[in-house]
Design a protein around this motif. Structure first.
Motif, mmCIF file in Angstrom:
data_model
loop_
_atom_site.group_PDB
_atom_site.id
_atom_site.type_symbol
_atom_site.label_atom_id
_atom_site.label_comp_id
_atom_site.label_asym_id
_atom_site.label_seq_id
_atom_site.Cartn_x
_atom_site.Cartn_y
_atom_site.Cartn_z
ATOM 1 N N SER A 61 2.986 41.248 9.935
ATOM 2 C CA SER A 61 3.648 42.563 9.914
ATOM 3 C C SER A 61 4.942 42.513 9.100
ATOM 4 O O SER A 61 5.979 43.035 9.515
ATOM 5 C CB SER A 61 3.959 43.040 11.344
ATOM 6 O OG SER A 61 2.834 42.929 12.181
ATOM 7 N N CYS B 63 -1.415 42.318 9.013
ATOM 8 C CA CYS B 63 -0.661 43.493 9.448
ATOM 9 C C CYS B 63 -1.598 44.442 10.174
ATOM 10 O O CYS B 63 -2.777 44.558 9.819
ATOM 11 C CB CYS B 63 -0.004 44.209 8.264
ATOM 12 S SG CYS B 63 1.213 45.464 8.764
ATOM 13 N N THR C 105 -3.088 48.055 11.181
ATOM 14 C CA THR C 105 -3.327 49.238 10.355
ATOM 15 C C THR C 105 -2.505 50.444 10.812
ATOM 16 O O THR C 105 -2.366 51.417 10.067
ATOM 17 C CB THR C 105 -4.820 49.607 10.345
ATOM 18 O OG1 THR C 105 -5.298 49.669 11.699
ATOM 19 C CG2 THR C 105 -5.635 48.560 9.598
ATOM 20 N N ASP D 181 0.693 49.983 11.763
ATOM 21 C CA ASP D 181 2.075 49.522 11.624
ATOM 22 C C ASP D 181 2.803 50.346 10.558
ATOM 23 O O ASP D 181 2.225 50.664 9.513
ATOM 24 C CB ASP D 181 2.073 48.042 11.225
ATOM 25 C CG ASP D 181 3.406 47.353 11.439
ATOM 26 O OD1 ASP D 181 4.411 47.809 10.858
ATOM 27 O OD2 ASP D 181 3.441 46.349 12.178
ATOM 28 N N TYR E 275 2.559 48.834 7.172
ATOM 29 C CA TYR E 275 1.218 48.526 6.664
ATOM 30 C C TYR E 275 1.115 48.712 5.154
ATOM 31 O O TYR E 275 0.594 47.862 4.439
ATOM 32 C CB TYR E 275 0.199 49.405 7.388
ATOM 33 C CG TYR E 275 -1.222 49.274 6.901
ATOM 34 C CD1 TYR E 275 -1.921 48.070 7.047
ATOM 35 C CD2 TYR E 275 -1.871 50.353 6.305
ATOM 36 C CE1 TYR E 275 -3.231 47.954 6.609
ATOM 37 C CE2 TYR E 275 -3.182 50.249 5.877
ATOM 38 C CZ TYR E 275 -3.860 49.051 6.024
ATOM 39 O OH TYR E 275 -5.155 48.930 5.589
ATOM 40 N N ASN F 153 2.469 45.947 3.108
ATOM 41 C CA ASN F 153 1.589 44.786 3.100
ATOM 42 C C ASN F 153 0.415 44.961 2.141
ATOM 43 O O ASN F 153 0.036 44.024 1.436
ATOM 44 C CB ASN F 153 1.105 44.486 4.519
ATOM 45 C CG ASN F 153 2.160 43.803 5.363
ATOM 46 O OD1 ASN F 153 2.145 42.587 5.516
ATOM 47 N ND2 ASN F 153 3.101 44.572 5.893
ATOM 48 N N GLU G 281 -6.287 42.260 8.511
ATOM 49 C CA GLU G 281 -5.726 43.442 9.145
ATOM 50 C C GLU G 281 -6.643 43.823 10.286
ATOM 51 O O GLU G 281 -7.827 43.479 10.307
ATOM 52 C CB GLU G 281 -5.598 44.608 8.156
ATOM 53 C CG GLU G 281 -6.923 45.078 7.598
ATOM 54 C CD GLU G 281 -6.764 46.265 6.646
ATOM 55 O OE1 GLU G 281 -7.490 47.243 6.830
ATOM 56 O OE2 GLU G 281 -5.917 46.207 5.732
#
Length: 264
Positions: A147, A205, A207, A209, A212, A215, A233
């Motif tokens: 993350s 990470c 999805t 977040d 996201y 990333n 992910e």
């Protein structure tokens, strides 16, 4: 017998840092038995609002690391984004130069080889870990971000919900100066692409977040440059429920279960 033969010593270490100009601390997990000459070492970095104790309080990192011949060093990183701050301490110099030397002096069981030295972290620590690989690749061979807050420019421009503008300027200087600077991981990846010290990269990470999309952008950037990031992910937002789960995957990636951990 419970954990016989799987033991980890847990040390709370306080020391003075020349790079920071102050006393600081770290928590260290050391394998009590080594299956090889020297222990591989993971420098495990915390996120904003956390400290050197948070990984051990919020996850079972000690249990996960046991049986791998892996030492885990969890340093205090303040709110410095593991960066030599525009106004503030030199956290990056501390992390990449002073800290490994200090740890190897205090704990001679730690390997001093690049191929045995790793960094990982979450959120702000994910940024720090990738920076370790992309700006100090002679020290760290493999780096992992969970993350990660990987775009310093975006954080400085849009991170007012996390911290006021003055905070970001203390860390990085004016936002417009970030692209192309030492703190720009996208530029760092470009400069490292053909280096013999180019690191292996792991990213995960959730999805849902809020980081996201940063990333995704970094993953695609690394792929375009010829890196082969190990990328994952899954459903999830920005919380320890997921970091406790995925740090196990990071450890499997760093040190495959060659030491025969009976719990895995």
């Amino acid at each position: 017998s419970g954990g016989r033969g799987m033991g980890m010593a847990h040390l709370d270490v306080n020391f003075y840092s020349e790079a920071l100009g102050m006393a600081t601390g770290m928590q260290v997990l050391l394998p009590e038995e080594l299956p090889r000459a020297r222990a591989r070492t993971l420098y495990l970095l915390h996120g904003m609002s956390d400290d050197e104790s948070t990984w051990t309080r919020r996850t079972s990192i000690e249990r996960y690391a046991a049986g791998r011949g892996l030492a885990v060093v969890m340093p205090f990183g303040g709110l410095g984004w593991y960066t030599d701050m525009h106004r503030g301490p030199k956290w990056f110099s501390f992390l990449t130069e002073e800290l490994p030397a200090k740890c190897r002096a205090l704990f001679p069981m730690l390997s001093d080889r690049r191929e045995d030295t790793f960094a990982a972290g979450l959120s702000m620590g994910g940024y720090g870990a990738l920076k370790c690989g992309l700006r100090a690749g002679k020290v760290f061979s493999r780096v992992a971000s969970l993350s990660g807050a990987l775009d310093a420019y975006d954080c400085a421009l849009n991170g007012r919900g996390l911290a006021p503008q003055a905070f970001w300027e203390d860390v990085f200087g004016p936002a417009e100066g970030i692209p192309g600077s030492r703190n720009d991981l996208f530029r760092a990846a470009e400069e490292m692409r053909d280096s013999e010290f180019r690191p292996d990269v792991y990213m995960w990470c959730g999805t849902e977040d809020f980081l996201y999309y940063q990333n995704i952008r970094m993953r695609d950037h690394l792929r375009r440059l010829g890196y082969s990031p190990t990328y994952g992910e899954s459903a999830g937002d920005h919380q320890w429920l997921y970091w406790d789960r995925w740090i196990q995957d990071v450890l499997d990636w760093l040190v495959p279960g060659e030491e025969g951990n009976p719990w895995r």
